[in-house]
Design a protein around this motif. Structure first.
Motif, PDB file in Angstrom:
ATOM      1  N   GLY A  14       0.808  -1.222   0.000  1.00 42.04           N
ATOM      2  CA  GLY A  14       0.000   0.000   0.000  1.00 42.04           C
ATOM      3  C   GLY A  14       0.831   1.257   0.000  1.00 42.04           C
ATOM      4  N   ALA A  15       1.870   1.293   0.831  1.00 41.28           N
ATOM      5  CA  ALA A  15       2.767   2.444   0.912  1.00 41.28           C
ATOM      6  C   ALA A  15       4.144   1.957   1.338  1.00 41.28           C
ATOM      7  CB  ALA A  15       2.249   3.469   1.903  1.00 41.28           C
ATOM      8  N   VAL A  16       5.171   2.375   0.604  1.00 39.16           N
ATOM      9  CA  VAL A  16       6.550   1.993   0.923  1.00 39.16           C
ATOM     10  C   VAL A  16       7.489   3.156   0.628  1.00 39.16           C
ATOM     11  CG1 VAL A  16       6.203  -0.465   0.469  1.00 39.16           C
ATOM     12  CG2 VAL A  16       6.999   1.002  -1.353  1.00 39.16           C
ATOM     13  N   VAL A  17       8.636   3.151   1.280  1.00 36.41           N
ATOM     14  CA  VAL A  17       9.703   4.099   0.961  1.00 36.41           C
ATOM     15  C   VAL A  17      10.743   3.326   0.170  1.00 36.41           C
ATOM     16  CG1 VAL A  17      11.511   5.586   1.903  1.00 36.41           C
ATOM     17  CG2 VAL A  17       9.274   5.486   3.015  1.00 36.41           C
ATOM     18  N   LEU A  18      11.029   3.814  -1.033  1.00 35.10           N
ATOM     19  CA  LEU A  18      12.016   3.167  -1.900  1.00 35.10           C
ATOM     20  C   LEU A  18      13.181   4.101  -2.159  1.00 35.10           C
ATOM     21  CD1 LEU A  18       9.689   1.605  -4.649  1.00 35.10           C
ATOM     22  CD2 LEU A  18      10.820   0.408  -2.775  1.00 35.10           C
ATOM     23  N   SER A  30      -0.039   2.943  -3.399  1.00 34.71           N
ATOM     24  CA  SER A  30      -0.854   2.267  -4.403  1.00 34.71           C
ATOM     25  C   SER A  30      -2.119   3.058  -4.736  1.00 34.71           C
ATOM     26  CB  SER A  30      -1.227   0.863  -3.930  1.00 34.71           C
ATOM     27  OG  SER A  30      -1.947   0.926  -2.718  1.00 34.71           O
ATOM     28  N   SER A  31      -2.565   3.911  -3.807  1.00 30.56           N
ATOM     29  CA  SER A  31      -3.756   4.731  -4.058  1.00 30.56           C
ATOM     30  C   SER A  31      -3.781   5.919  -3.104  1.00 30.56           C
ATOM     31  CB  SER A  31      -5.027   3.906  -3.874  1.00 30.56           C
ATOM     32  OG  SER A  31      -5.300   3.705  -2.505  1.00 30.56           O
ATOM     33  N   SER A  32      -4.728   6.827  -3.333  1.00 31.06           N
ATOM     34  CA  SER A  32      -4.846   8.022  -2.493  1.00 31.06           C
ATOM     35  C   SER A  32      -5.301   7.686  -1.070  1.00 31.06           C
ATOM     36  CB  SER A  32      -5.806   9.026  -3.132  1.00 31.06           C
ATOM     37  OG  SER A  32      -7.090   8.458  -3.261  1.00 31.06           O
ATOM     38  N   LEU A  33      -5.747   6.455  -0.827  1.00 29.37           N
ATOM     39  CA  LEU A  33      -6.107   6.042   0.532  1.00 29.37           C
ATOM     40  C   LEU A  33      -4.916   6.117   1.483  1.00 29.37           C
ATOM     41  CD1 LEU A  33      -8.318   2.924  -0.267  1.00 29.37           C
ATOM     42  CD2 LEU A  33      -9.095   5.192   0.445  1.00 29.37           C
ATOM     43  N   PHE A  34      -3.699   6.117   0.929  1.00 34.62           N
ATOM     44  CA  PHE A  34      -2.488   6.157   1.741  1.00 34.62           C
ATOM     45  C   PHE A  34      -1.904   7.566   1.848  1.00 34.62           C
ATOM     46  CE2 PHE A  34      -3.045   1.838   0.371  1.00 34.62           C
ATOM     47  CZ  PHE A  34      -2.825   1.132   1.544  1.00 34.62           C
ATOM     48  N   CYS A  35      -2.647   8.563   1.375  1.00 34.07           N
ATOM     49  CA  CYS A  35      -2.239   9.961   1.484  1.00 34.07           C
ATOM     50  C   CYS A  35      -3.045  10.614   2.610  1.00 34.07           C
ATOM     51  CB  CYS A  35      -2.525  10.705   0.177  1.00 34.07           C
ATOM     52  SG  CYS A  35      -1.644  10.049  -1.251  1.00 34.07           S
ATOM     53  N   ILE A  36      -2.569  11.758   3.091  1.00 42.36           N
ATOM     54  CA  ILE A  36      -3.280  12.465   4.145  1.00 42.36           C
ATOM     55  C   ILE A  36      -4.300  13.430   3.531  1.00 42.36           C
ATOM     56  CG2 ILE A  36      -1.397  12.234   5.804  1.00 42.36           C
ATOM     57  CD1 ILE A  36      -0.716  15.181   5.268  1.00 42.36           C
ATOM     58  N   LEU A  37      -5.189  13.935   4.367  1.00 43.18           N
ATOM     59  CA  LEU A  37      -6.201  14.896   3.943  1.00 43.18           C
ATOM     60  C   LEU A  37      -5.521  16.081   3.276  1.00 43.18           C
ATOM     61  CD1 LEU A  37      -9.216  15.658   4.017  1.00 43.18           C
ATOM     62  CD2 LEU A  37      -8.754  16.814   6.173  1.00 43.18           C
ATOM     63  N   GLY A  38      -6.023  16.463   2.128  1.00 47.38           N
ATOM     64  CA  GLY A  38      -5.438  17.594   1.405  1.00 47.38           C
ATOM     65  C   GLY A  38      -4.394  17.173   0.384  1.00 47.38           C
ATOM     66  N   GLU A  39      -4.173  15.868   0.247  1.00 47.81           N
ATOM     67  CA  GLU A  39      -3.223  15.369  -0.738  1.00 47.81           C
ATOM     68  C   GLU A  39      -3.947  14.531  -1.787  1.00 47.81           C
ATOM     69  OE1 GLU A  39       1.011  14.958   1.595  1.00 47.81           O
ATOM     70  OE2 GLU A  39      -0.244  13.173   1.472  1.00 47.81           O
ATOM     71  N   THR A  40      -3.349  14.467  -2.940  1.00 48.01           N
ATOM     72  CA  THR A  40      -3.822  13.616  -4.017  1.00 48.01           C
ATOM     73  C   THR A  40      -2.624  12.827  -4.537  1.00 48.01           C
ATOM     74  OG1 THR A  40      -5.096  13.605  -6.072  1.00 48.01           O
ATOM     75  CG2 THR A  40      -3.434  15.341  -5.835  1.00 48.01           C
ATOM     76  N   THR A  41      -2.841  11.985  -5.520  1.00 51.60           N
ATOM     77  CA  THR A  41      -1.722  11.202  -6.050  1.00 51.60           C
ATOM     78  C   THR A  41      -1.304  11.697  -7.427  1.00 51.60           C
ATOM     79  OG1 THR A  41      -3.235   9.566  -6.980  1.00 51.60           O
ATOM     80  CG2 THR A  41      -2.313   9.099  -4.800  1.00 51.60           C
ATOM     81  N   GLU A  42      -0.035  11.445  -7.733  1.00 49.87           N
ATOM     82  CA  GLU A  42       0.482  11.673  -9.075  1.00 49.87           C
ATOM     83  C   GLU A  42       1.296  10.440  -9.448  1.00 49.87           C
ATOM     84  OE1 GLU A  42       2.903  15.183  -8.850  1.00 49.87           O
ATOM     85  OE2 GLU A  42       4.635  14.083  -8.153  1.00 49.87           O
ATOM     86  N   PRO A  43       1.297  10.066 -10.722  1.00 54.05           N
ATOM     87  CA  PRO A  43       2.059   8.878 -11.139  1.00 54.05           C
ATOM     88  C   PRO A  43       3.544   9.035 -10.810  1.00 54.05           C
ATOM     89  CG  PRO A  43       0.656   9.658 -12.914  1.00 54.05           C
ATOM     90  CD  PRO A  43       0.617  10.708 -11.840  1.00 54.05           C
ATOM     91  N   ALA A  44       4.161   7.939 -10.422  1.00 55.82           N
ATOM     92  CA  ALA A  44       5.579   7.944 -10.064  1.00 55.82           C
ATOM     93  C   ALA A  44       6.351   6.977 -10.953  1.00 55.82           C
ATOM     94  CB  ALA A  44       5.755   7.564  -8.597  1.00 55.82           C
ATOM     95  N   TRP A  45       7.303   7.503 -11.666  1.00 57.62           N
ATOM     96  CA  TRP A  45       8.169   6.713 -12.549  1.00 57.62           C
ATOM     97  C   TRP A  45       9.565   6.728 -11.940  1.00 57.62           C
ATOM     98  CZ3 TRP A  45       5.927   4.375 -16.757  1.00 57.62           C
ATOM     99  CH2 TRP A  45       4.636   4.776 -17.053  1.00 57.62           C
ATOM    100  N   ILE A  46      10.140   5.546 -11.725  1.00 58.30           N
ATOM    101  CA  ILE A  46      11.449   5.446 -11.076  1.00 58.30           C
ATOM    102  C   ILE A  46      12.385   4.545 -11.890  1.00 58.30           C
ATOM    103  CG2 ILE A  46      10.474   5.816  -8.773  1.00 58.30           C
ATOM    104  CD1 ILE A  46      10.791   2.758  -8.316  1.00 58.30           C
ATOM    105  N   PRO A  47      13.691   4.732 -11.734  1.00 60.07           N
ATOM    106  CA  PRO A  47      14.628   3.802 -12.367  1.00 60.07           C
ATOM    107  C   PRO A  47      14.708   2.505 -11.561  1.00 60.07           C
ATOM    108  CG  PRO A  47      15.825   5.478 -11.145  1.00 60.07           C
ATOM    109  CD  PRO A  47      14.364   5.839 -11.057  1.00 60.07           C
ATOM    110  N   CYS A  60       2.220  10.937  -3.100  1.00 54.74           N
ATOM    111  CA  CYS A  60       1.227  11.855  -2.542  1.00 54.74           C
ATOM    112  C   CYS A  60       1.761  13.275  -2.697  1.00 54.74           C
ATOM    113  CB  CYS A  60       0.997  11.559  -1.060  1.00 54.74           C
ATOM    114  SG  CYS A  60       0.303   9.930  -0.741  1.00 54.74           S
ATOM    115  N   ARG A  61       0.885  14.175  -3.144  1.00 52.66           N
ATOM    116  CA  ARG A  61       1.245  15.576  -3.321  1.00 52.66           C
ATOM    117  C   ARG A  61       0.092  16.446  -2.840  1.00 52.66           C
ATOM    118  NH1 ARG A  61       5.855  14.338  -3.130  1.00 52.66           N
ATOM    119  NH2 ARG A  61       7.129  13.921  -4.921  1.00 52.66           N
TER     120      ARG A  61
END
Length: 70
Positions: A14-18, A30-47, A60-61
């Motif tokens: 659901g939520a991890v630090v990588l 994995s979804s906005s359920l793991f963000c705090i009030l006032g945050e939304t999600t944006e796609p994350a692309w990583i190497p 979460c942003r």
């Protein structure tokens, strides 16, 4: 870590630090359920070990909305 392994880790926990480099890390969800009030999600692309641009989940942003009328 492979792209598939990174995606599966975020999805299963659901939520991890990588870490994405020697001094770089961020929290991926994995979804906005793991963000705090006032945050939304944006796609994350990583190497990852097998690709330079892996869709690992989301970050979460802040929405920029004033939820408290201040």
């Amino acid at each position: 870590m492979t792209c598939q392994a990174a995606r599966q880790l975020v999805a299963s926990r659901g939520a991890v630090v990588l870490s994405t480099g020697p001094y770089a890390f961020d929290r991926y969800v994995s979804s906005s359920l793991f963000c705090i009030l006032g945050e939304t999600t944006e796609p994350a692309w990583i190497p990852t070990a097998d690709t330079s641009q892996c869709f690992a989940g989301h970050r979460c942003r802040e929405t920029g909305l004033d939820l408290y009328g201040r």
